[in-house]
Design a protein around this motif. Sequence first.
Motif, PDB file in Angstrom:
ATOM      1  N   LEU A   1     -14.604   1.117  13.783  1.00  0.00           N
ATOM      2  CA  LEU A   1     -13.510   2.072  13.897  1.00  0.00           C
ATOM      3  C   LEU A   1     -12.749   2.191  12.581  1.00  0.00           C
ATOM      4  CD1 LEU A   1     -11.849   3.992  15.597  1.00  0.00           C
ATOM      5  CD2 LEU A   1     -10.534   2.029  16.457  1.00  0.00           C
ATOM      6  N   LEU A   2     -12.575   1.081  11.891  1.00  0.00           N
ATOM      7  CA  LEU A   2     -11.876   1.113  10.611  1.00  0.00           C
ATOM      8  C   LEU A   2     -12.661   1.937   9.599  1.00  0.00           C
ATOM      9  CD1 LEU A   2      -9.603   0.195   8.738  1.00  0.00           C
ATOM     10  CD2 LEU A   2     -10.903  -1.898   8.295  1.00  0.00           C
ATOM     11  N   ARG A   3     -13.982   1.759   9.585  1.00  0.00           N
ATOM     12  CA  ARG A   3     -14.824   2.484   8.637  1.00  0.00           C
ATOM     13  C   ARG A   3     -14.748   4.000   8.882  1.00  0.00           C
ATOM     14  NH1 ARG A   3     -19.120   0.112   9.886  1.00  0.00           N
ATOM     15  NH2 ARG A   3     -18.799  -1.702   8.557  1.00  0.00           N
TER      16      ARG A   3
ATOM     17  N   PRO B   1       0.835  -1.202   0.000  1.00  0.00           N
ATOM     18  CA  PRO B   1       0.000   0.000   0.000  1.00  0.00           C
ATOM     19  C   PRO B   1       0.873   1.257   0.000  1.00  0.00           C
ATOM     20  CG  PRO B   1       0.110  -0.917   2.203  1.00  0.00           C
ATOM     21  CD  PRO B   1       0.835  -1.874   1.307  1.00  0.00           C
ATOM     22  N   PRO B   2       0.359   2.379  -0.460  1.00  0.00           N
ATOM     23  CA  PRO B   2       1.117   3.638  -0.430  1.00  0.00           C
ATOM     24  C   PRO B   2       1.556   3.961   0.994  1.00  0.00           C
ATOM     25  CG  PRO B   2      -0.870   3.867  -1.764  1.00  0.00           C
ATOM     26  CD  PRO B   2      -0.968   2.540  -1.076  1.00  0.00           C
ATOM     27  N   SER B   3       2.808   4.372   1.140  1.00  0.00           N
ATOM     28  CA  SER B   3       3.367   4.613   2.473  1.00  0.00           C
ATOM     29  C   SER B   3       2.655   5.754   3.194  1.00  0.00           C
ATOM     30  CB  SER B   3       4.868   4.914   2.370  1.00  0.00           C
ATOM     31  OG  SER B   3       5.091   6.031   1.532  1.00  0.00           O
ATOM     32  N   HIS B   4       2.156   6.748   2.440  1.00  0.00           N
ATOM     33  CA  HIS B   4       1.495   7.871   3.115  1.00  0.00           C
ATOM     34  C   HIS B   4       0.166   7.436   3.743  1.00  0.00           C
ATOM     35  CE1 HIS B   4      -0.605   8.001  -0.784  1.00  0.00           C
ATOM     36  NE2 HIS B   4      -1.569   8.680  -0.160  1.00  0.00           N
ATOM     37  N   LEU B   5      -0.498   6.450   3.128  1.00  0.00           N
ATOM     38  CA  LEU B   5      -1.746   5.949   3.706  1.00  0.00           C
ATOM     39  C   LEU B   5      -1.473   5.167   4.995  1.00  0.00           C
ATOM     40  CD1 LEU B   5      -3.769   4.782   0.569  1.00  0.00           C
ATOM     41  CD2 LEU B   5      -4.027   6.884   1.900  1.00  0.00           C
ATOM     42  N   ILE B   6      -0.391   4.377   4.987  1.00  0.00           N
ATOM     43  CA  ILE B   6      -0.001   3.643   6.183  1.00  0.00           C
ATOM     44  C   ILE B   6       0.328   4.621   7.312  1.00  0.00           C
ATOM     45  CG2 ILE B   6       1.809   2.207   7.200  1.00  0.00           C
ATOM     46  CD1 ILE B   6      -0.113   0.561   5.652  1.00  0.00           C
ATOM     47  N   ALA B   7       1.063   5.677   6.976  1.00  0.00           N
ATOM     48  CA  ALA B   7       1.433   6.675   7.984  1.00  0.00           C
ATOM     49  C   ALA B   7       0.198   7.349   8.573  1.00  0.00           C
ATOM     50  CB  ALA B   7       2.370   7.720   7.371  1.00  0.00           C
ATOM     51  N   LYS B   8      -0.774   7.694   7.716  1.00  0.00           N
ATOM     52  CA  LYS B   8      -2.002   8.328   8.192  1.00  0.00           C
ATOM     53  C   LYS B   8      -2.802   7.377   9.081  1.00  0.00           C
ATOM     54  CE  LYS B   8      -2.786  11.715   4.486  1.00  0.00           C
ATOM     55  NZ  LYS B   8      -3.716  12.155   3.421  1.00  0.00           N
ATOM     56  N   LEU B   9      -2.859   6.110   8.665  1.00  0.00           N
ATOM     57  CA  LEU B   9      -3.602   5.130   9.442  1.00  0.00           C
ATOM     58  C   LEU B   9      -3.003   4.982  10.838  1.00  0.00           C
ATOM     59  CD1 LEU B   9      -5.747   2.863   9.624  1.00  0.00           C
ATOM     60  CD2 LEU B   9      -4.029   1.292   8.712  1.00  0.00           C
ATOM     61  N   LEU B  10      -1.681   4.864  10.907  1.00  0.00           N
ATOM     62  CA  LEU B  10      -1.024   4.724  12.202  1.00  0.00           C
ATOM     63  C   LEU B  10      -1.210   5.970  13.064  1.00  0.00           C
ATOM     64  CD1 LEU B  10       2.298   2.956  11.133  1.00  0.00           C
ATOM     65  CD2 LEU B  10       0.403   1.949  12.392  1.00  0.00           C
ATOM     66  N   ASN B  11      -1.142   7.121  12.441  1.00  0.00           N
ATOM     67  CA  ASN B  11      -1.307   8.373  13.175  1.00  0.00           C
ATOM     68  C   ASN B  11      -2.716   8.483  13.777  1.00  0.00           C
ATOM     69  OD1 ASN B  11      -0.343  11.025  14.009  1.00  0.00           O
ATOM     70  ND2 ASN B  11      -1.796  11.847  12.513  1.00  0.00           N
ATOM     71  N   LYS B  12      -3.731   8.080  13.002  1.00  0.00           N
ATOM     72  CA  LYS B  12      -5.114   8.134  13.475  1.00  0.00           C
ATOM     73  C   LYS B  12      -5.368   7.119  14.597  1.00  0.00           C
ATOM     74  CE  LYS B  12      -6.982  11.189  10.611  1.00  0.00           C
ATOM     75  NZ  LYS B  12      -7.665  12.422  11.092  1.00  0.00           N
ATOM     76  N   MET B  13      -4.713   5.959  14.478  1.00  0.00           N
ATOM     77  CA  MET B  13      -4.974   4.880  15.427  1.00  0.00           C
ATOM     78  C   MET B  13      -4.195   5.016  16.726  1.00  0.00           C
ATOM     79  SD  MET B  13      -7.246   2.727  14.274  1.00  0.00           S
ATOM     80  CE  MET B  13      -8.093   4.226  13.789  1.00  0.00           C
ATOM     81  N   ARG B  14      -3.166   5.852  16.736  1.00  0.00           N
ATOM     82  CA  ARG B  14      -2.291   5.949  17.902  1.00  0.00           C
ATOM     83  C   ARG B  14      -3.059   6.263  19.188  1.00  0.00           C
ATOM     84  NH1 ARG B  14       3.079   6.327  17.901  1.00  0.00           N
ATOM     85  NH2 ARG B  14       3.071   6.796  15.671  1.00  0.00           N
ATOM     86  N   SER B  15      -4.024   7.147  19.093  1.00  0.00           N
ATOM     87  CA  SER B  15      -4.777   7.546  20.278  1.00  0.00           C
ATOM     88  C   SER B  15      -6.095   6.779  20.437  1.00  0.00           C
ATOM     89  CB  SER B  15      -5.077   9.050  20.225  1.00  0.00           C
ATOM     90  OG  SER B  15      -5.822   9.369  19.053  1.00  0.00           O
TER      91      SER B  15
END
Length: 478
Positions: free
Chosen positions: A467-469, A414-428
């Motif tokens: 949560l994923l949705r 997957p595109p790395s920027h999408l992975i980064a956004k996903l991790l950032n959103k899920m951190r909290s």
Amino acid sequence: MDSAMMTNKFAQGNDGYAKGMSPSRDPLIQNYSNFKRSSEPKRVMFYDKGSWADYPEAVVEAIKLGFSEGKPMIEARIEGLDCFLDFYRMLEIELGSGNHRSISWIDVDGKCFFPKAFINSCDDYEPDFHHGYGDNSKIEIEIKLSKLASSESLKNVDLNEMERVSKRKKEEQAEMDQPEQEESSSNVKVKRRRSVGEKELQSPRWPRTRVLRVEEEGYALVKNLFLTGLKSVEPAAEVTVINQCVRTGPLDVARHQVFMKQMEVTKQARGASNMVLAWYGTSAKDVESILMHGIGIPAMESRSEGHGLGIHLSPLRSPKNSALLAETDENGEKHVILCKVILGKCEKIDAGSRQDHPSSVEYDTGVDDLTSPQWYTVWYANMNTHIIPECVVSYRPANVPGSVTDVSCVNWVPPSHLIAKLLNKMRSSLPVPKFQELQSLCGLCKEGKLGKNVFMQQLRSVIGDDLLRSTVREIRGL
């Protein structure tokens, strides 16, 4: 020692080893439940010097009689000493000295019954407690595989097998030289015998192993445990063969002795060796190298997102994590090694950490989560003293949508920027253990080791659909 003094001493000992156990479940209650649920014992063992040993047959027969009469305790003469066997507390007590040790059994239905804590008052180390890293399945596999690989059987297995093979080949050749006859009952028996012989003659693929036959103890347990833990990612997988490690050569014997000595050292230093069974997934080439030469440092690209720089193994109940790291060979099979691992005292290691040794002398190994680990980390310096292979499970993932062998799903990054956004959103939004699991999952995906469907299936399992949705909507700006 009179009965009152013995009872008092026993009660003191029982209070001592009960410390540290969960207050919500008294070990006496659990052990009482074991006695009430158990069928007649088939195999009875006592705890001695960090391992389980079998009672003599005469003692086992006396125990069976006690069970059949519903007696929770019996007296028996063991090694020339008068002893008291308490099935409620799962203890053997020597009447003269008051020394006591844990007992366990496997009943005629194949169910294992072990106490909450393993103790022997004659040993120099403290009681060996369960810390949440193991279970009765681990103990049962260990006992059955150890029984199969006992030193006496290993001395004779090669010669006996050669004799059986030679005799069987001669019989089959004689049968083939006979003219064809009508399909009689005797010919049917010959055909059945030949088909069984072909299965028994299956050659091991790996060096220093033997094929574990379907009817042998341990095969069904390992297979069922493996497939049960794998079904969430590869539900249609089929085990093709299980190869058990044998240690007949001097180097193999020496490696095993080093491992056993390390167990003793760790037990003396930490109070318990915390030895577990765990899975290690790799390529077919590396499986052969490990069995020949021991575990080596994996390729650099495979350790970028691990929990520290070391050998990463998954718990007995979670083979899927290691299976996802295994590589499919030219035959469409994947291979996962079941190992004994000495954990000692564990420390928490974050996903992506570059730590490559214990943070202090207090620790031996690492885990991703102290209460419910999904990954064990054994540092490279200890990989060939703290890990020893027990068997290799080879399996074939079915070519179905969503499986790892689905051609439409592999090599997807997957595109790395999408992975980064996903991790950032899920951190909290996620608890720390779940977030670390997500980090590991994303790391595998970034390395191209997961198909798209498998990644999404695992992602839903970690995050949850709702949560994923909502997170996907936020990322898309909807």
